[in-house]
Design a protein around this motif. Structure first.
Motif, mmCIF file in Angstrom:
data_model
loop_
_atom_site.group_PDB
_atom_site.id
_atom_site.type_symbol
_atom_site.label_atom_id
_atom_site.label_comp_id
_atom_site.label_asym_id
_atom_site.label_seq_id
_atom_site.Cartn_x
_atom_site.Cartn_y
_atom_site.Cartn_z
ATOM 1 N N GLN A 61 -24.803 -10.973 15.332
ATOM 2 C CA GLN A 61 -24.125 -9.855 15.983
ATOM 3 C C GLN A 61 -22.617 -10.095 15.960
ATOM 4 O O GLN A 61 -22.160 -11.213 16.201
ATOM 5 C CB GLN A 61 -24.603 -9.719 17.425
ATOM 6 C CG GLN A 61 -26.059 -9.321 17.561
ATOM 7 C CD GLN A 61 -26.317 -7.941 16.973
ATOM 8 O OE1 GLN A 61 -25.594 -6.989 17.259
ATOM 9 N NE2 GLN A 61 -27.341 -7.838 16.148
ATOM 10 N N PRO A 62 -21.830 -9.062 15.678
ATOM 11 C CA PRO A 62 -20.374 -9.236 15.680
ATOM 12 C C PRO A 62 -19.822 -9.563 17.061
ATOM 13 O O PRO A 62 -18.771 -10.194 17.186
ATOM 14 C CB PRO A 62 -19.853 -7.881 15.186
ATOM 15 C CG PRO A 62 -20.964 -6.921 15.432
ATOM 16 C CD PRO A 62 -22.226 -7.695 15.291
ATOM 17 N N SER A 63 -20.528 -9.124 18.106
ATOM 18 C CA SER A 63 -20.129 -9.450 19.482
ATOM 19 C C SER A 63 -21.343 -10.072 20.175
ATOM 20 O O SER A 63 -22.109 -9.387 20.870
ATOM 21 C CB SER A 63 -19.675 -8.193 20.235
ATOM 22 O OG SER A 63 -18.563 -7.605 19.604
ATOM 23 N N ARG A 114 -19.389 -10.754 23.559
ATOM 24 C CA ARG A 114 -18.128 -11.436 23.301
ATOM 25 C C ARG A 114 -17.515 -11.013 21.959
ATOM 26 O O ARG A 114 -17.730 -11.661 20.934
ATOM 27 C CB ARG A 114 -18.329 -12.947 23.319
ATOM 28 C CG ARG A 114 -18.927 -13.483 24.625
ATOM 29 C CD ARG A 114 -18.930 -14.988 24.626
ATOM 30 N NE ARG A 114 -17.553 -15.502 24.597
ATOM 31 C CZ ARG A 114 -17.264 -16.788 24.375
ATOM 32 N NH1 ARG A 114 -18.234 -17.662 24.142
ATOM 33 N NH2 ARG A 114 -15.996 -17.183 24.363
ATOM 34 N N PRO A 115 -16.731 -9.922 21.948
ATOM 35 C CA PRO A 115 -16.027 -9.556 20.707
ATOM 36 C C PRO A 115 -14.947 -10.593 20.388
ATOM 37 O O PRO A 115 -14.472 -11.310 21.272
ATOM 38 C CB PRO A 115 -15.411 -8.195 21.051
ATOM 39 C CG PRO A 115 -15.269 -8.221 22.542
ATOM 40 C CD PRO A 115 -16.432 -9.011 23.058
ATOM 41 N N ALA A 116 -14.550 -10.644 19.126
ATOM 42 C CA ALA A 116 -13.514 -11.581 18.670
ATOM 43 C C ALA A 116 -12.256 -10.819 18.282
ATOM 44 O O ALA A 116 -12.291 -9.618 17.972
ATOM 45 C CB ALA A 116 -14.025 -12.404 17.496
ATOM 46 N N GLY A 132 -15.469 -5.875 27.490
ATOM 47 C CA GLY A 132 -16.309 -6.600 26.542
ATOM 48 C C GLY A 132 -16.724 -5.682 25.420
ATOM 49 O O GLY A 132 -15.907 -4.938 24.888
ATOM 50 N N ALA A 133 -17.993 -5.727 25.071
ATOM 51 C CA ALA A 133 -18.526 -4.876 24.002
ATOM 52 C C ALA A 133 -19.964 -4.514 24.327
ATOM 53 O O ALA A 133 -20.591 -5.097 25.216
ATOM 54 C CB ALA A 133 -18.445 -5.608 22.662
ATOM 55 N N PHE A 142 -13.594 -13.060 23.428
ATOM 56 C CA PHE A 142 -13.578 -12.582 24.814
ATOM 57 C C PHE A 142 -14.443 -13.497 25.678
ATOM 58 O O PHE A 142 -15.582 -13.816 25.329
ATOM 59 C CB PHE A 142 -14.105 -11.151 24.846
ATOM 60 C CG PHE A 142 -14.205 -10.562 26.211
ATOM 61 C CD1 PHE A 142 -13.067 -10.191 26.907
ATOM 62 C CD2 PHE A 142 -15.447 -10.366 26.809
ATOM 63 C CE1 PHE A 142 -13.159 -9.632 28.173
ATOM 64 C CE2 PHE A 142 -15.550 -9.806 28.060
ATOM 65 C CZ PHE A 142 -14.398 -9.449 28.752
ATOM 66 N N THR A 143 -13.900 -13.931 26.819
ATOM 67 C CA THR A 143 -14.569 -14.937 27.646
ATOM 68 C C THR A 143 -14.462 -14.576 29.116
ATOM 69 O O THR A 143 -13.400 -14.171 29.597
ATOM 70 C CB THR A 143 -13.934 -16.319 27.422
ATOM 71 O OG1 THR A 143 -14.040 -16.677 26.037
ATOM 72 C CG2 THR A 143 -14.626 -17.389 28.265
#
Length: 278
Positions: free
Chosen positions: A24-26, A46-48, A68-69, A144-145
Motif C-alpha cells: 500500500q502506498p500509505s 502513513r503517507p510519505a 493521514g490517508a 506521516f507519524t
C-alpha cells in the motif's frame, strides 16, 4: 471431452479469483500505549513525502484534513480522557485537523466511519477540539507519524509529525482517581456482593456451609433493601446448614419480595421450598 471442459472452467475460475497483492502506498499503522491505567490505541495510514511539499501545498492551509490517508485516523481510550478541559468519554474518535502555518486546530469527532473527511461536517459530533502551535523539526519526517509521548502517570502528549512540522496535543487521564478508588475499595474490605458471591459459591460447591452462613449474613447486613434473589440464596444456605426456622423466615421474605417484583419463577421456588420445610 467433458473432463477437458470441466478442467478448463476450473482453470478460468482460478485465474479470475486470483488476486495480486502489492504494498500500500500509505501503509496502515497501529499503536497501543498505556498511560497510567488507560490504554490509548491509534489506527492510521502513513503517507510519505516522496519529494513533495506537504503543508501549504499537498495539504492546503486553512482546510479540513483527514490527518493521514485513506480511512479515518482513529484514537481510542478504554477510560475517559481530558483534552483542553473537555472530557472524551471512553470510546473511539476520528482525528481531523485544520493545519495552518503557525497553528493547527485539532478535532476529536465521534463519527469514525468516513473515508477522508465527512461529506457533511456536523459540529454536534465534535467531542473536543483544541488549537496548538506548530513546531519545526529536523531532520524531515518522510512518513506521516503519530505517537503518544512524554508519558507520566496521568498525562501524555499526542504528537503528529510530517515533513518539518510537529504538533503536540496534551492529554490528561484520571489515573489518581482510579487508583484512589481502588485503594479505598480494598482498604474498606469486601463489598456485599463479594460476601454474597463467596457464600453462594460455598453453597453450590459443597464447601464449609458454616462459613457460607457467616458470609451471607454479612452480605445481608450490608444491604438495606434486600432483593428476593439474595434472600432466596440465604434461605437455601440456612436450610443446608440445618437452620430450618431461619430458612423459612428468609424464604417468606424472598416470596413477598418476588411477588412485589412480579417474578413468578421465584414465587414458585419459594412456595415449593416452604411446602417442603414446613
Amino acid at each position: 471431452m467433458k473432463k477437458i471442459i470441466v478442467l478448463f472452467c476450473l482453470l478460468v475460475a482460478i485465474q479470475f479469483n486470483a488476486q495480486i497483492k502489492t504494498p500500500q502506498p500509505s501503509p496502515l499503522a497501529e499503536v497501543e500505549q498505556v498511560v497510567g491505567l488507560t490504554k490509548v490505541s491509534l489506527k492510521y495510514s502513513r503517507p510519505a513525502m516522496r519529494d513533495r511539499t506537504i503543508f501549504g501545498d499537498l495539504v492546503p492551509y486553512g482546510q479540513l484534513w483527514r490527518t493521514g490517508a485513506n480511512a479515518n485516523t482513529v484514537i481510542s481510550f478504554d477510560h475517559d480522557a481530558t483534552i483542553a478541559d473537555q472530557v472524551l468519554e471512553a470510546g473511539s474518535y476520528a482525528i481531523f485537523t485544520r493545519p495552518d502555518k503557525n497553528n493547527w486546530t485539532i478535532y476529536f469527532y465521534t463519527d469514525t466511519n468516513n473515508w477522508g473527511t465527512p461529506e457533511e461536517w456536523n459540529e454536534d459530533k465534535i467531542a473536543a477540539q483544541i488549537e496548538v502551535k506548530t513546531q519545526k523539526v529536523q531532520p524531515e519526517v518522510e512518513s506521516f507519524t503519530i505517537g503518544v509521548n512524554h508519558l507520566s502517570n496521568s498525562q501524555a502528549h499526542l504528537e503528529i509529525y510530517w515533513e518539518q512540522t510537529m504538533v503536540s496535543i496534551p492529554m490528561q487521564f484520571p489515573t489518581d482517581e482510579m487508583v484512589m478508588g481502588n485503594i479505598n475499595k480494598v482498604m474498606n474490605g469486601p463489598s456485599a456482593n463479594d460476601f454474597y458471591n463467596a457464600a453462594v459459591y460455598y453453597l453450590t460447591s459443597d464447601k464449609d456451609i458454616n462459613q457460607s452462613v457467616k458470609w451471607i449474613e454479612k452480605a445481608m447486613n450490608m444491604v438495606e433493601n434486600k432483593p428476593y434473589w439474595m434472600l432466596r440464596q440465604q434461605s437455601l444456605i440456612y436450610a443446608k446448614a440445618g437452620m430450618k426456622n431461619k430458612a423459612i423466615s428468609a424464604a417468606k421474605a424472598s416470596l413477598e419480595a418476588a411477588k412485589a417484583a412480579g417474578n413468578q419463577d421465584y414465587v414458585k421456588m419459594n412456595k415449593d421450598s416452604l411446602a417442603e420445610w414446613q
